[in-house]
Motif scaffolding. Structure first.
Motif, PDB file in Angstrom:
ATOM      1  N   ALA A 113       0.840  -1.197   0.000  1.00 16.58           N
ATOM      2  CA  ALA A 113       0.000   0.000   0.000  1.00 16.58           C
ATOM      3  C   ALA A 113       0.867   1.235   0.000  1.00 16.58           C
ATOM      4  N   SER A 114       0.331   2.324  -0.541  1.00 18.56           N
ATOM      5  CA  SER A 114       1.018   3.609  -0.546  1.00 18.56           C
ATOM      6  C   SER A 114       0.004   4.706  -0.296  1.00 18.56           C
ATOM      7  N   ILE A 115       0.277   5.544   0.696  1.00 17.19           N
ATOM      8  CA  ILE A 115      -0.595   6.656   1.039  1.00 17.19           C
ATOM      9  C   ILE A 115       0.272   7.902   1.134  1.00 17.19           C
ATOM     10  N   GLU A 116      -0.144   8.984   0.480  1.00 15.22           N
ATOM     11  CA  GLU A 116       0.670  10.185   0.441  1.00 15.22           C
ATOM     12  C   GLU A 116      -0.168  11.426   0.705  1.00 15.22           C
ATOM     13  N   GLY A 117       0.527  12.540   0.974  1.00 10.95           N
ATOM     14  CA  GLY A 117      -0.128  13.810   1.138  1.00 10.95           C
ATOM     15  C   GLY A 117      -0.779  13.985   2.497  1.00 10.95           C
ATOM     16  N   PRO A 118      -1.795  14.844   2.599  1.00  8.91           N
ATOM     17  CA  PRO A 118      -2.438  15.129   3.887  1.00  8.91           C
ATOM     18  C   PRO A 118      -3.015  13.888   4.562  1.00  8.91           C
ATOM     19  N   THR A 119      -3.466  12.915   3.773  1.00  7.07           N
ATOM     20  CA  THR A 119      -4.013  11.691   4.366  1.00  7.07           C
ATOM     21  C   THR A 119      -2.936  10.960   5.157  1.00  7.07           C
ATOM     22  N   ALA A 120      -1.769  10.805   4.557  1.00  8.99           N
ATOM     23  CA  ALA A 120      -0.660  10.159   5.257  1.00  8.99           C
ATOM     24  C   ALA A 120      -0.218  10.996   6.450  1.00  8.99           C
ATOM     25  N   GLU A 121      -0.191  12.307   6.276  1.00 10.77           N
ATOM     26  CA  GLU A 121       0.246  13.195   7.357  1.00 10.77           C
ATOM     27  C   GLU A 121      -0.626  13.029   8.601  1.00 10.77           C
ATOM     28  N   ALA A 122      -1.932  12.808   8.393  1.00 12.09           N
ATOM     29  CA  ALA A 122      -2.841  12.629   9.522  1.00 12.09           C
ATOM     30  C   ALA A 122      -2.663  11.282  10.194  1.00 12.09           C
ATOM     31  N   MET A 123      -2.202  10.290   9.440  1.00 14.87           N
ATOM     32  CA  MET A 123      -2.061   8.938   9.983  1.00 14.87           C
ATOM     33  C   MET A 123      -0.743   8.724  10.720  1.00 14.87           C
ATOM     34  N   ILE A 124       0.306   9.413  10.323  1.00 11.42           N
ATOM     35  CA  ILE A 124       1.649   9.138  10.833  1.00 11.42           C
ATOM     36  C   ILE A 124       1.751   9.237  12.355  1.00 11.42           C
ATOM     37  N   PRO A 125       1.171  10.236  13.023  1.00  8.95           N
ATOM     38  CA  PRO A 125       1.258  10.250  14.491  1.00  8.95           C
ATOM     39  C   PRO A 125       0.649   9.010  15.136  1.00  8.95           C
ATOM     40  N   ARG A 126      -0.437   8.494  14.574  1.00  7.34           N
ATOM     41  CA  ARG A 126      -1.049   7.286  15.131  1.00  7.34           C
ATOM     42  C   ARG A 126      -0.191   6.055  14.858  1.00  7.34           C
ATOM     43  N   VAL A 127       0.508   6.053  13.733  1.00  2.28           N
ATOM     44  CA  VAL A 127       1.444   4.961  13.450  1.00  2.28           C
ATOM     45  C   VAL A 127       2.541   4.937  14.504  1.00  2.28           C
ATOM     46  N   ARG A 128       3.119   6.100  14.791  1.00  2.84           N
ATOM     47  CA  ARG A 128       4.192   6.175  15.790  1.00  2.84           C
ATOM     48  C   ARG A 128       3.683   5.752  17.173  1.00  2.84           C
ATOM     49  N   ASP A 129       2.470   6.182  17.528  1.00  2.00           N
ATOM     50  CA  ASP A 129       1.907   5.791  18.821  1.00  2.00           C
ATOM     51  C   ASP A 129       1.724   4.274  18.900  1.00  2.00           C
ATOM     52  N   ALA A 130       1.239   3.672  17.821  1.00  5.01           N
ATOM     53  CA  ALA A 130       1.020   2.224  17.814  1.00  5.01           C
ATOM     54  C   ALA A 130       2.336   1.467  17.927  1.00  5.01           C
ATOM     55  N   VAL A 131       3.383   1.967  17.273  1.00  8.34           N
ATOM     56  CA  VAL A 131       4.703   1.331  17.383  1.00  8.34           C
ATOM     57  C   VAL A 131       5.159   1.341  18.840  1.00  8.34           C
TER      58      VAL A 131
END
Length: 255
Positions: A113-131
Motif C-alpha cells: 500500500a502507498s498513502i501520500e499527502g495530507p491523508t498520510a500526514e494525519a495517519m503518521i502520528p497514530r502509526v508512531r503511537d502504535a509502534v
C-alpha cells in the motif's frame, strides 16, 4: 471437507514448494543482498508526507509460505524515511535497521500500500503511537510461528489507521495472531469480524480483508472487493492493485 482441505491448502502449498526449491536463492544471511531495491526516490525529492507498507519473502524453506512485512513513513518535508520492523533477535521492534525499500533476504519487496499527502500526514502520528504501544516489544516477545511476529506487529499498527483500508497478503504468516489476546474481535480495517485461536485457527470476514480461513497459520480465501483467490504459498492471485491514496504512483503489485 478433506478434499477441500487438500485442494485449498495442501495442493497449492506443495506446488509452490516445488517451484521454490527449483529457484537459485541465497543460502544464508551473510550472502543475501539486503540493499535498496530502488523502489523509493530520495526523501528530499518527495516533500509530501508518505506511508508505505512492504512485504518481502523470507529466506530458506520458510519462503515457501511466508512474507515479512514492514512499514515506512516520512513526514512532510522530512529529509529521510523511517522504517519499522519486528525481528526475532534482541529487542523485537527495530527502527531503520535496513534501507526503507531494501531487499529482504535477497528478494525484491512488493508494495502492499502507498498513502501520500495530507491523508498520510494525519495517519503518521497514530502509526508512531502504535509502534510505541506494541505489547510484544520486549526481548523475548517474538515467536516466528504462530506469532507474535513481524506480521502481528504490522497488523497491530494498521489497526490504528483503519481508514487506510490495508490488508496484508495471506502469506503474512502471523497476521492473524491477535495482539490483544482475544478470541473474537474486529478486523484491523474495522470492516469485518475475526475469530482467531492464537493464530493457529480462525476465520476472517471483512470488506477489506475478504473471506479468509486460517489453518495452522496458512490462509486460503477470496477477495470480492478486488477479485482474487488467496492460496497458501502463492498468496493473492487476481486483481493486482492494493490501496493507493493521494498522489502515489498506482503501481500494480501481487502477493
Amino acid at each position: 471437507m478433506l478434499l477441500g482441505f487438500l485442494a485449498l491448502f495442501i495442493l497449492p502449498l506443495g506446488l509452490h514448494a516445488a517451484w521454490w526449491a527449483a529457484q537459485d536463492r541465497p543460502r544464508d544471511w551473510s550472502t543475501a543482498n539486503w540493499s535498496s531495491a530502488g523502489l523509493l526516490p530520495p526523501a528530499t525529492q518527495k516533500p509530501e508526507a508518505m506511508l508505505r507498507v512492504y512485504a518481502g519473502r523470507v529466506g530458506w524453506w520458510r519462503g515457501i509460505f511466508a512474507h515479512h512485512t514492514w512499514i515506512v513513513i516520512k513526514d512532510r518535508d522530512a529529509a529521510r524515511y523511517t522504517r519499522y520492523d519486528v525481528v526475532g533477535w534482541g529487542s523485537p521492534v527495530r527502527t531503520d535497521n535496513w534501507a526503507p525499500d531494501a531487499r529482504w533476504f535477497g528478494q525484491d519487496p512488493e508494495q502492499i500500500a502507498s498513502i501520500e499527502g495530507p491523508t498520510a500526514e494525519a495517519m503518521i502520528p497514530r502509526v508512531r503511537d502504535a509502534v510505541r504501544q506494541y505489547p510484544f516489544s520486549k526481548a523475548g516477545g517474538y515467536r516466528a510461528w504462530p506469532g507474535p511476529n513481524s506480521n502481528t506487529f504490522v497488523n497491530f499498527v494498521l489497526a490504528a489507521i483503519p481508514e487506510a483500508g490495508i490488508a496484508l497478503p495471506p502469506t503474512a504468516l502471523g497476521k492473524d495472531y491477535r495482539a490483544d489476546g482475544s478470541l473474537f474481535g474486529l478486523t484491523p480495517s474495522r470492516t469485518g469480524v475475526q475469530v482467531a485461536l492464537g493464530g493457529l485457527l480462525g476465520v476472517t470476514v471483512g470488506w477489506i480483508e475478504g473471506l479468509e480461513v486460517n489453518v495452522l497459520g496458512l490462509v486460503a480465501g477470496v477477495d470480492l472487493r478486488r477479485p482474487a483467490l488467496k492460496l497458501p504459498g502463492f498468496g493473492r492471485i487476481g486483481w493486482p492493485f492494493e490501496p493507493v491514496i493521494g498522489d502515489a504512483d498506482p503501481t500494480p503489485t501481487r502477493g
